[in-house]
Design a protein around this motif. Structure first.
Motif, PDB file in Angstrom:
ATOM      1  N   LEU A   7       0.804  -1.219   0.000  1.00 14.97           N
ATOM      2  CA  LEU A   7       0.000   0.000   0.000  1.00 14.97           C
ATOM      3  C   LEU A   7       0.839   1.271   0.000  1.00 14.97           C
ATOM      4  CD1 LEU A   7      -2.668  -1.118   2.627  1.00 14.97           C
ATOM      5  CD2 LEU A   7      -2.884  -1.141   0.141  1.00 14.97           C
ATOM      6  N   LYS A   8       2.075   1.196  -0.462  1.00 17.36           N
ATOM      7  CA  LYS A   8       2.908   2.401  -0.480  1.00 17.36           C
ATOM      8  C   LYS A   8       2.337   3.474  -1.390  1.00 17.36           C
ATOM      9  CE  LYS A   8       7.326   0.254   0.714  1.00 17.36           C
ATOM     10  NZ  LYS A   8       8.725   0.011   0.280  1.00 17.36           N
ATOM     11  N   LEU A   9       1.694   3.074  -2.480  1.00 14.55           N
ATOM     12  CA  LEU A   9       1.139   4.040  -3.429  1.00 14.55           C
ATOM     13  C   LEU A   9      -0.361   4.255  -3.229  1.00 14.55           C
ATOM     14  CD1 LEU A   9       2.945   2.955  -6.717  1.00 14.55           C
ATOM     15  CD2 LEU A   9       3.614   4.722  -5.101  1.00 14.55           C
ATOM     16  N   TYR A  10      -0.941   3.730  -2.175  1.00 19.35           N
ATOM     17  CA  TYR A  10      -2.379   3.887  -1.925  1.00 19.35           C
ATOM     18  C   TYR A  10      -2.742   5.366  -1.842  1.00 19.35           C
ATOM     19  CZ  TYR A  10      -6.807   3.583   0.604  1.00 19.35           C
ATOM     20  OH  TYR A  10      -8.112   3.714   0.988  1.00 19.35           O
TER      21      TYR A  10
ATOM     22  N   VAL B  98       0.208  -0.578   8.778  1.00 15.85           N
ATOM     23  CA  VAL B  98       1.465  -1.008   8.167  1.00 15.85           C
ATOM     24  C   VAL B  98       2.614  -0.149   8.691  1.00 15.85           C
ATOM     25  CG1 VAL B  98       0.364  -1.917   6.109  1.00 15.85           C
ATOM     26  CG2 VAL B  98       1.007   0.483   6.190  1.00 15.85           C
ATOM     27  N   SER B  99       3.843  -0.640   8.512  1.00 12.45           N
ATOM     28  CA  SER B  99       5.015   0.035   9.062  1.00 12.45           C
ATOM     29  C   SER B  99       5.599   1.087   8.134  1.00 12.45           C
ATOM     30  CB  SER B  99       6.098  -1.006   9.382  1.00 12.45           C
ATOM     31  OG  SER B  99       6.473  -1.720   8.210  1.00 12.45           O
ATOM     32  N   TYR B 100       5.159   1.138   6.884  1.00 10.77           N
ATOM     33  CA  TYR B 100       5.722   2.095   5.937  1.00 10.77           C
ATOM     34  C   TYR B 100       4.734   3.237   5.708  1.00 10.77           C
ATOM     35  CZ  TYR B 100       2.926  -1.107   3.087  1.00 10.77           C
ATOM     36  OH  TYR B 100       1.916  -1.893   2.602  1.00 10.77           O
ATOM     37  N   THR B 101       5.229   4.265   5.021  1.00  6.77           N
ATOM     38  CA  THR B 101       4.417   5.455   4.755  1.00  6.77           C
ATOM     39  C   THR B 101       3.699   5.304   3.426  1.00  6.77           C
ATOM     40  OG1 THR B 101       5.997   6.824   5.966  1.00  6.77           O
ATOM     41  CG2 THR B 101       4.464   7.958   4.505  1.00  6.77           C
ATOM     42  N   LYS B 102       2.404   5.550   3.445  1.00  6.75           N
ATOM     43  CA  LYS B 102       1.591   5.454   2.231  1.00  6.75           C
ATOM     44  C   LYS B 102       1.470   6.829   1.579  1.00  6.75           C
ATOM     45  CE  LYS B 102      -1.775   3.894   4.732  1.00  6.75           C
ATOM     46  NZ  LYS B 102      -1.100   3.718   6.021  1.00  6.75           N
ATOM     47  N   ALA B 103       1.042   6.822   0.335  1.00  5.37           N
ATOM     48  CA  ALA B 103       0.868   8.092  -0.382  1.00  5.37           C
ATOM     49  C   ALA B 103      -0.209   8.942   0.270  1.00  5.37           C
ATOM     50  CB  ALA B 103       0.516   7.820  -1.853  1.00  5.37           C
ATOM     51  N   ILE B 104      -1.257   8.306   0.790  1.00  4.01           N
ATOM     52  CA  ILE B 104      -2.314   9.060   1.449  1.00  4.01           C
ATOM     53  C   ILE B 104      -1.827   9.644   2.759  1.00  4.01           C
ATOM     54  CG2 ILE B 104      -3.269   7.113   2.711  1.00  4.01           C
ATOM     55  CD1 ILE B 104      -5.238   9.861   0.898  1.00  4.01           C
ATOM     56  N   ASP B 105      -0.847   8.998   3.419  1.00  7.07           N
ATOM     57  CA  ASP B 105      -0.280   9.543   4.645  1.00  7.07           C
ATOM     58  C   ASP B 105       0.482  10.832   4.369  1.00  7.07           C
ATOM     59  OD1 ASP B 105      -1.318   7.414   6.043  1.00  7.07           O
ATOM     60  OD2 ASP B 105       0.514   6.215   5.879  1.00  7.07           O
ATOM     61  N   VAL B 106       1.213  10.851   3.263  1.00  7.58           N
ATOM     62  CA  VAL B 106       1.938  12.074   2.898  1.00  7.58           C
ATOM     63  C   VAL B 106       0.960  13.210   2.641  1.00  7.58           C
ATOM     64  CG1 VAL B 106       3.508  13.094   1.210  1.00  7.58           C
ATOM     65  CG2 VAL B 106       3.847  10.732   1.949  1.00  7.58           C
TER      66      VAL B 106
END
Length: 458
Positions: free
Chosen positions: A168-171, A302-310
Motif C-alpha cells: 500500500l505504499k502508493l495507496y 502497516v510500518s511504511y508510509t503510504k501516499a495518502i499519509d503524505v
C-alpha cells in the motif's frame, strides 16, 4: 365411409405401435446406460483409492490433470484484511483407463454422475484460501462426466475468500496483484501433475463490476513447491486490479484541499478578531484530524508510509501552520503596541525636556535684561536641533538612488499605521501559503503518478 374409417383406424394403430417402440427403445437405452455404470463402477470392479495410470497406461508415469475455470464474480477486495472473495466454476479433466466403455455406436456420448466419491479424485486444494464453501441450492452444484475413452470431467461451483498480500505504499494510486493458487496436498509430482488446459484456461464473466477496483488483466502460471516431503505440483492465476481513483478524489483529496483553503481565510480577517480567527483555525484543525483518523481506520496498520499519509500529513501541517501564524501575528501585534507606547513616551519626554530648556532660556533672558545687546550666533551649536535636521536632509540628498524592490514597493502601498510587523506577516502569508501548497501538489502528483508507472512489474 367404411373405407375412411378403416384408414383412420389403421393409422391410429400404427401410431400407437411406433410410440410403444420408441418408449421401449428409451427404456432399453437407459437400461444399457445402467449396465455400463454397473460394469465400470460395480462392486469389486473399480477402486477409487487407486490413482489412474499415466500417459498410454504407463504405471510409473504421473497422472496428468488439466485445469480450467470460469470466474463468475468477485464480490469484494478488502484492504484492511488483505483478502478478496471470488465465485467460480472450477473444472478438472483427466484420463482413467479403467473407465472406458462402449458408446453404443455413438449413441452414448458420456455418463453423468453427481457423487464425486464414486471415482478417483485429485487431491487439489487452494493454498491461499481463508474460507470457502460449496453451493447446494437446489441440488449440489457438482457433476462428473465419464466419456467412452475413459476421460473424466469434474465440474463444481464454489465460493472462496482468498488471502491477497498488498503493498500500500502508493495507496490510493496503486495496483494490486491477487493470486489464486491451487496445489496437490498429498501426491508429489512423481504421481500427480496439474497442467493448465490449452486454449483460454481462465475465463471471466463479461461486465464484471468491482467496488473501487477494475480488473485490468490476468496471467496463468506454475508455482511448484519443494518441501521436505517432496515436490508438489501447483498452479496459480495472478489477477491485476487497478484502484479507481475517482472515489478517493471526491471523498479525500478535494475535501482536504477545501479545508486547507478555508484555513487561509484567517489571513484576511482583522487582527483584532481574535475569537473568529481562533475558532476558524481550531475548527479546521479538528476537522482535518477527524478526516485523517477516518482514512486510517479503513487501512491496516502497516510500518511504511503510504501516499495518502503524505497527503493528509502535509494538509494537516498547513492547517496547523495557519493556526500558528495567527499566534505569531498576535504576538507581533502586542509587540508593536508596546513599541508604539514606548515611542510615545519617549516623544513626550523629549517634548518635556525641550519645554524645560526653553523655560530656562527664557528665565536667563529675563535676568540679563540690563545687557545692551544680545548677539545671535552666526554658527549654531552642534547640538542645535535645527542644525541637525538640515545636516540630515543634506545626507539624504547626497545618497545614491536605490533600486526599487517589488516586494517593498507592494508592501509600501499599505498605510503607515498598517505596515507593522503583524500586518506584514498576514500579507506575506497570503502569498506564501498558496504558493507552497501549489508547489507541494506539483511534486506530489508528479512523484506518485510516475512511480505508479515504474512500479508496475506485472
Amino acid at each position: 365411409m367404411g373405407t375412411g374409417h378403416y384408414f383412420w383406424a389403421i393409422f391410429y394403430f400404427a401410431s400407437l405401435c411406433s410410440a410403444s417402440l420408441a418408449n421401449n427403445a428409451k427404456i432399453n437405452f437407459r437400461e444399457k446406460e445402467k449396465k455400463v455404470l454397473d460394469q465400470i463402477l460395480g462392486a469389486g470392479k473399480y477402486d477409487a483409492r487407486i490413482r489412474p495410470s499415466g500417459i498410454n497406461g504407463t504405471e510409473n508415469a504421473p497422472t496428468l490433470v488439466y485445469v480450467n475455470m470460469f470466474l463468475r464474480s468477485i464480490s469484494k477486495i478488502d484492504d484492511y484484511k488483505m483478502e478478496y472473495s471470488v465465485q467460480l466454476t472450477f473444472r478438472e479433466q483427466w484420463t482413467d483407463e479403467r473407465l472406458k466403455f462402449d458408446d453404443i455406436q455413438g449413441r452414448l456420448k458420456y455418463l453423468t454422475l453427481t457423487e464425486a466419491n464414486r471415482v478417483w479424485m485429485p487431491d487439489l486444494f487452494f493454498s491461499n484460501e481463508k474460507e470457502g464453501h460449496f453451493h447446494n441450492i437446489i441440488m449440489p452444484n457438482v457433476y462428473i462426466r465419464i466419456f467412452p475413452n475413459g476421460s473424466v470431467l469434474y465440474s463444481i461451483r464454489i465460493s472462496l475468500t482468498l488471502a491477497c498480500p498488498m503493498n500500500l505504499k502508493l495507496y490510493p494510486l496503486d495496483r494490486q496483484i491477487c493470486s489464486l493458487r491451487m496445489a496437490s496436498y498429498g501426491w508429489t509430482t512423481n504421481d500427480l501433475v496439474f497442467l493448465w488446459k490449452e486454449g483460454d484456461p481462465v475465463q471471466v464473466v463479461k461486465n464484471l463490476h468491482l467496488p473501487r477496483f477494475t480488473l485490468e488483466k490476468f496471467l496463468t502460471d506454475y508455482c511448484n513447491s519443494k518441501t521436505n516431503t517432496g515436490e508438489y505440483s501447483c498452479l496459480k492465476v495472478d489477477l491485476l486490479f487497478k484502484r479507481e481513483f475517482s472515489y478517493y478524489l471526491i471523498q479525500i483529496y478535494i475535501p482536504c484541499c477545501m479545508l486547507v483553503i478555508v484555513s487561509w481565510v484567517s489571513f484576511w480577517l482583522d487582527q483584532g478578531a481574535v475569537p473568529a480567527r481562533v475558532s476558524l483555525g481550531v475548527t479546521t484543525l479538528l476537522t482535518m484530524a477527524t478526516q485523517t483518523s477516518g482514512i486510517n481506520a479503513s487501512l491496516p496498520p502497516v510500518s511504511y508510509t503510504k501516499a495518502i499519509d503524505v497527503w493528509t500529513g502535509v494538509c494537516l501541517t498547513f492547517v496547523f501552520g495557519a493556526l500558528l501564524e495567527f499566534a505569531l501575528v498576535n504576538y507581533a501585534s502586542r509587540s508593536d503596541r508596546a513599541a508604539d507606547i514606548h515611542k510615545e513616551n519617549m516623544k513626550k519626554k523629549r517634548r518635556d525636556l525641550e519645554q524645560a530648556s526653553l523655560d530656562a532660556a527664557s528665565d536667563l533672558l529675563d535676568t540679563d535684561s540690563n545687557a545692551t545687546f544680545a548677539m545671535k550666533p552666526l554658527v549654531r551649536h552642534p547640538g542645535d536641533p535645527m542644525a541637525l535636521e538640515k545636516l540630515r536632509q543634506c545626507e539624504v540628498h547626497m545618497q545614491p538612488p536605490k533600486r526599487p524592490n517589488c516586494c517593498k514597493t507592494w508592501l509600501s502601498k499599505f498605510p503607515t499605521r498598517q505596515c507593522s510587523r503583524s500586518k506584514r506577516i498576514d500579507v506575506i502569508s497570503r502569498i506564501t501559503f498558496p504558493l507552497v501548497f501549489a508547489l507541494f501538489n506539483l511534486v506530489y502528483w508528479s512523484t506518485y503518478l510516475f512511480r505508479e508507472e515504474e512500479d508496475e512489474t506485472f
